[in-house]
Each structure stands twice: as structure tokens, then as C-alpha cells.
Design an enzyme around this catalytic site. Structure first.
Site, PDB file in Angstrom:
ATOM      1  N   TYR A 174      11.319  12.381 -57.137  1.00 19.38           N
ATOM      2  CA  TYR A 174      12.651  11.737 -57.771  1.00 19.38           C
ATOM      3  C   TYR A 174      12.870  12.493 -59.010  1.00 19.38           C
ATOM      4  O   TYR A 174      14.090  12.649 -59.435  1.00 19.38           O
ATOM      5  CB  TYR A 174      12.454  10.248 -57.669  1.00 19.38           C
ATOM      6  CG  TYR A 174      13.876   9.804 -57.739  1.00 19.38           C
ATOM      7  CD1 TYR A 174      14.759   9.356 -56.934  1.00 19.38           C
ATOM      8  CD2 TYR A 174      13.816   9.052 -59.221  1.00 19.38           C
ATOM      9  CE1 TYR A 174      15.980   8.782 -57.117  1.00 19.38           C
ATOM     10  CE2 TYR A 174      15.101   8.144 -59.547  1.00 19.38           C
ATOM     11  CZ  TYR A 174      16.149   8.188 -58.516  1.00 19.38           C
ATOM     12  OH  TYR A 174      17.058   7.505 -58.843  1.00 19.38           O
ATOM     13  N   LYS A 222      15.872  14.682 -59.871  1.00 18.74           N
ATOM     14  CA  LYS A 222      16.972  14.109 -60.970  1.00 18.74           C
ATOM     15  C   LYS A 222      17.177  15.274 -62.008  1.00 18.74           C
ATOM     16  O   LYS A 222      18.320  15.351 -62.599  1.00 18.74           O
ATOM     17  CB  LYS A 222      16.780  12.611 -61.379  1.00 18.74           C
ATOM     18  CG  LYS A 222      16.905  11.928 -60.174  1.00 18.74           C
ATOM     19  CD  LYS A 222      18.298  11.600 -59.606  1.00 18.74           C
ATOM     20  CE  LYS A 222      18.777  10.630 -58.907  1.00 18.74           C
ATOM     21  NZ  LYS A 222      20.046  10.796 -58.069  1.00 18.74           N
TER      22      LYS A 222
HETATM   23  P1  NAI Z   1      21.628   2.910 -52.738  1.00 23.36           P
HETATM   24  O1  NAI Z   1      20.486   2.759 -51.791  1.00 23.36           O
HETATM   25  O2  NAI Z   1      22.557   1.694 -52.742  1.00 23.36           O
HETATM   26  O3  NAI Z   1      22.955   3.950 -52.437  1.00 23.36           O
HETATM   27  C1  NAI Z   1      22.505   5.074 -52.062  1.00 23.36           C
HETATM   28  C2  NAI Z   1      23.396   5.663 -51.018  1.00 23.36           C
HETATM   29  O4  NAI Z   1      22.941   7.020 -50.456  1.00 23.36           O
HETATM   30  C3  NAI Z   1      22.954   4.751 -49.845  1.00 23.36           C
HETATM   31  O5  NAI Z   1      24.300   4.099 -49.068  1.00 23.36           O
HETATM   32  C4  NAI Z   1      22.392   5.553 -48.662  1.00 23.36           C
HETATM   33  O6  NAI Z   1      22.789   5.356 -47.425  1.00 23.36           O
HETATM   34  C5  NAI Z   1      23.204   7.004 -49.075  1.00 23.36           C
HETATM   35  N1  NAI Z   1      22.281   8.320 -48.566  1.00 23.36           N
HETATM   36  C6  NAI Z   1      21.053   8.285 -48.543  1.00 23.36           C
HETATM   37  N2  NAI Z   1      20.650   9.521 -48.003  1.00 23.36           N
HETATM   38  C7  NAI Z   1      21.949  10.103 -47.740  1.00 23.36           C
HETATM   39  C8  NAI Z   1      22.216  11.326 -47.229  1.00 23.36           C
HETATM   40  N3  NAI Z   1      21.300  12.235 -46.759  1.00 23.36           N
HETATM   41  N4  NAI Z   1      23.426  11.729 -46.851  1.00 23.36           N
HETATM   42  C9  NAI Z   1      24.455  10.883 -47.373  1.00 23.36           C
HETATM   43  N5  NAI Z   1      24.114   9.497 -47.743  1.00 23.36           N
HETATM   44  C10 NAI Z   1      22.924   9.166 -47.958  1.00 23.36           C
HETATM   45  O7  NAI Z   1      21.355   2.955 -54.053  1.00 23.36           O
HETATM   46  P2  NAI Z   1      22.264   2.990 -55.495  1.00 23.36           P
HETATM   47  O8  NAI Z   1      21.360   2.463 -56.527  1.00 23.36           O
HETATM   48  O9  NAI Z   1      23.614   2.783 -55.497  1.00 23.36           O
HETATM   49  O10 NAI Z   1      22.070   4.506 -55.699  1.00 23.36           O
HETATM   50  C11 NAI Z   1      23.049   5.602 -56.178  1.00 23.36           C
HETATM   51  C12 NAI Z   1      22.686   6.844 -56.826  1.00 23.36           C
HETATM   52  O11 NAI Z   1      22.268   6.289 -58.063  1.00 23.36           O
HETATM   53  C13 NAI Z   1      21.161   7.542 -56.155  1.00 23.36           C
HETATM   54  O12 NAI Z   1      21.477   8.920 -56.453  1.00 23.36           O
HETATM   55  C14 NAI Z   1      20.246   6.875 -57.088  1.00 23.36           C
HETATM   56  O13 NAI Z   1      19.087   7.765 -57.133  1.00 23.36           O
HETATM   57  C15 NAI Z   1      20.903   6.734 -58.531  1.00 23.36           C
HETATM   58  N6  NAI Z   1      20.272   5.865 -59.476  1.00 23.36           N
HETATM   59  C16 NAI Z   1      20.539   4.557 -59.375  1.00 23.36           C
HETATM   60  C17 NAI Z   1      20.036   3.865 -60.262  1.00 23.36           C
HETATM   61  C18 NAI Z   1      19.970   2.282 -60.035  1.00 23.36           C
HETATM   62  O14 NAI Z   1      19.554   1.880 -61.341  1.00 23.36           O
HETATM   63  N7  NAI Z   1      20.421   1.684 -59.118  1.00 23.36           N
HETATM   64  C19 NAI Z   1      19.000   4.527 -61.532  1.00 23.36           C
HETATM   65  C20 NAI Z   1      19.186   5.678 -61.549  1.00 23.36           C
HETATM   66  C21 NAI Z   1      19.834   6.772 -60.733  1.00 23.36           C
END
Ligand code: NAI
Length: 301
Positions: free
Chosen positions: A167, A171
Site C-alpha cells: 500500500y 501510495k
Molecule cells: P472505502 O473502502 O470506503 O472506499 C474505497 C472504495 O473503493 C470502496 O467503495 C471500494 O468498493 C472501491 N474500490 C475498491 N477497489 C475498486 C476497484 N478495483 N475499482 C473501483 N472501485 C474500487 O475506504 P476510504 O477510506 O473511503 O478510501 C478511499 C481512498 O482513500 C482509498 O484510496 C484509501 O486508500 C485512501 N485513504 C484513506 C484513508 C482513511 O483514513 N480513510 C487514509 C489514507 C488514504
């Protein structure tokens, strides 16, 4: 006071917008007039499975409040399906102006135990996923002479975090991608920035501990929506947002130690100057490889 920021007629793709942070971005962009492609594969945090429900629910929410949106269920992780996401925007709304690369999964494991499959799965969604959607979108933006990219990095990529070699590498790679899109896009009014969010979502619910209650994903939204706007003239930058604090990460470079032109210092001589080499009490923030070479060039004069 800043004028009201609107997105009338702009077409936005938000990947992974079926929940968490992406949902917040999609809802607000649509509320401010953007026509939004709500992309989500609808799988689990680890990337397993697929469902149309997540993307459909966010589209329904947007449409119910008078906004315009279409769902896309394609995975970002392959070139063809990434291109299909951009095609969905073109078919529904004619073009693409804004891409928020937000889709993501986790496959955490300590480095010694991490499998090749866990590396590939995470690189494919976060890093290759951003390439797969951004490249066809960039081509359209170049033709249009306008574009805004926001790529989702993480403090895990910029600074490192235990158990996240896959990851963190993905990132950090997104910062590299964004920097080059910022440079290549500059003359076409294409701006590319990075968000490093912190928020309580299904991805982080077991990780944030006592701070979880203070980390509403909606608090990340204003930073991302601003970066997507016509009013945003910043590019090539990295912003941190979470819990109501908005800040900037940057890559700085100090003056360092100059051994003299056309000289090879001994290893011991270098060792004697490590304090100067490492001193960050003053620094500059170069914004391209040419900038760094120019900093070096100053020493030769
Ligand atoms: P989340 O799990 O709610 O959202 C991620 C979304 O991406 C999900 O709805 C999932 O179904 C979708 N997804 C996964 N694989 C996919 C694919 N191959 N094609 C299309 N959609 C796909 O998690 P969150 O926290 O909202 O994450 C959003 C972004 O923020 C991610 O990139 C995560 O790594 C990043 N992030 C989040 C942090 C946090 O504190 N929540 C911290 C640092 C980064």
C-alpha cells in the site's frame, strides 16, 4: 471572500465513490452542479467480490436531490475497464473535466510474510488503477485545454506504516504520477494534485483508535472539491486533510554540502560533513527534476 465555487457543466469521475470518502466527494461535486460518474466495483475492503449496490445508492442519492450522475461498476484495475470508466463519462456527458482517483483496497501484512499476490492486488487498484483511468482522461483534457486531477495518496505512502509495504509503495507511486501529470499538463490548464486523507471509513474503522470519532470523512471533502475547481490554480502539490486540519506535505531539499567542482571526496571526508548534508534548518522546495539540477548548477557558479 472567495466567490461561490460551482461546477456547472463540468464532468467529474470519482472512482471508489460508492462509500467512504469518494461518496462525500461525489455528493458535493454534484450538489455544486457537476455531472458525476460514480464509479465503484462494490467489493470488500480487501477487494474481494463485486456489487452494483454501492454505486447505485450514491447515484440515487444525487438524483433524488436534483443532481446528475451515472453509475459505473467497472474495476479501475485493468486498462480496458479503466478506459470503460472514462467512456461512461463520454457516453453520458460528452467529456471528462475532473478525475478523482480514490478507489482503494487493503491487503496488509508484514513485509517478510507478504505474498506476490498481495503486492499485485494493491498496486493494481491504487497505482495502475490511477494510470488506467487518468491516461484516457488526460487525452480528452488535453484536447479540451482543461482538466483537474486529484490522486489519493496516504501518510502511509509519504511517511511509511507498519504492514503496508504494498500500500505504501502504491501510495508513494501516486505522488510520482501526479507530479508528472502536473508538469505535462501545465500548458493545457491541466492541474494535478494529491490528497493524503485521514478519516473514519470501513477501511480504517479498526485502525484509528481513540481519534475515530473526530475523523468524519466529510471533513476531507472541502480540500478535494477545491482542488477539483476552476478556481484552483495550484498544481504539483500534496495536501493532508483530516479531522478539520488542512495542511501541505512537501518535498524539500537543503543546501547540503558541496565538495567542490570536478572533485571526488573521500568517504571519510563525506562522513565529516554529514551534519551539513543532513541539516534541514533551511531548504527549498524544487518542483521538477530540472529545478533540482538548477539548484546543483548554482554550486558550480
Ligand atoms: P472505502 O473502502 O470506503 O472506499 C474505497 C472504495 O473503493 C470502496 O467503495 C471500494 O468498493 C472501491 N474500490 C475498491 N477497489 C475498486 C476497484 N478495483 N475499482 C473501483 N472501485 C474500487 O475506504 P476510504 O477510506 O473511503 O478510501 C478511499 C481512498 O482513500 C482509498 O484510496 C484509501 O486508500 C485512501 N485513504 C484513506 C484513508 C482513511 O483514513 N480513510 C487514509 C489514507 C488514504
Amino acid at each position: 471572500m472567495t466567490e461561490t465555487i460551482t461546477f456547472d457543466e463540468r464532468v467529474a469521475i470519482v472512482t471508489g465513490a460508492g462509500g467512504g470518502l469518494g461518496r462525500e466527494y461525489a455528493l458535493e461535486l454534484a450538489r455544486r452542479g457537476a455531472r458525476v460518474v460514480v464509479n465503484d466495483l462494490g467489493g470488500a475492503v480487501g477487494g474481494e467480490g463485486a456489487s452494483q449496490l454501492a454505486a447505485d445508492a450514491v447515484v440515487d442519492e444525487i438524483v433524488a436531490t436534483g443532481g446528475e450522475a451515472v453509475a459505473s461498476y467497472d474495476s479501475v484495475s485493468e486498462a480496458e475497464s479503466g478506459a470503460a470508466i472514462v467512456q461512461t463519462a463520454v457516453d453520458a456527458f460528452g467529456t471528462v473535466d475532473i478525475v478523482v482517483n480514490n478507489a482503494g483496497i487493503l491487503r496488509d501484512r508484514s513485509f517478510a510474510k507478504m505474498t506476490a499476490e498481495e503486492v499485485d492486488a494493491v498496486l493494481d487498484v491504487h497505482l495502475r488503477g490511477a494510470f488506467n483511468v487518468s491516461r484516457p482522461a488526460f487525452v480528452l483534457m488535453k484536447e479540451n485545454g482543461y482538466g483537474r486531477f486529484v490522486h489519493t495518496s496516504s501518510n502511509s505512502g509519504i511517511l511509511g506504516n507498519f504492514g503496508q509495504a504494498n500500500y505504501g509503495a502504491a501510495k508513494a507511486g501516486l505522488v510520482g504520477l501526479s507530479n508528472v501529470l502536473a508538469i505535462e499538463g501545465a500548458k493545457y490548464d491541466i492541474r494535478s494534485n494529491v490528497i493524503a486523507p485521514t478519516a473514519m471509513t470501513r477501511m480504517t474503522e479498526d485502525l484509528l483508535g481513540a481519534f475515530a470519532d473526530y475523523l468524519d470523512p466529510a471533513q476531507v471533502m472541502p480540500m478535494v472539491v477545491y482542488l477539483c475547481s476552476e478556481q484552483n490554480h495550484y498544481t504539483h502539490e500534496i495536501f493532508s486533510a483530516g479531522g478539520g486540519r488542512y495542511a501541505r506535505f512537501f518535498v524539500g531539499m537543503n543546501e547540503g554540502w558541496f565538495a567542490g567542482p570536478k572533485r571526488v571526496p573521500t568517504v571519510e571526508e563525506l562522513s565529516d560533513h554529514l551534519d551539513e548534508i543532513r541539516d534541514i534548518s533551511t531548504f527549498e522546495v524544487p518542483t521538477s527534476s530540472t529545478d533540482e539540477i538548477n539548484l546543483l548548477g548554482r554550486q558550480f557558479q
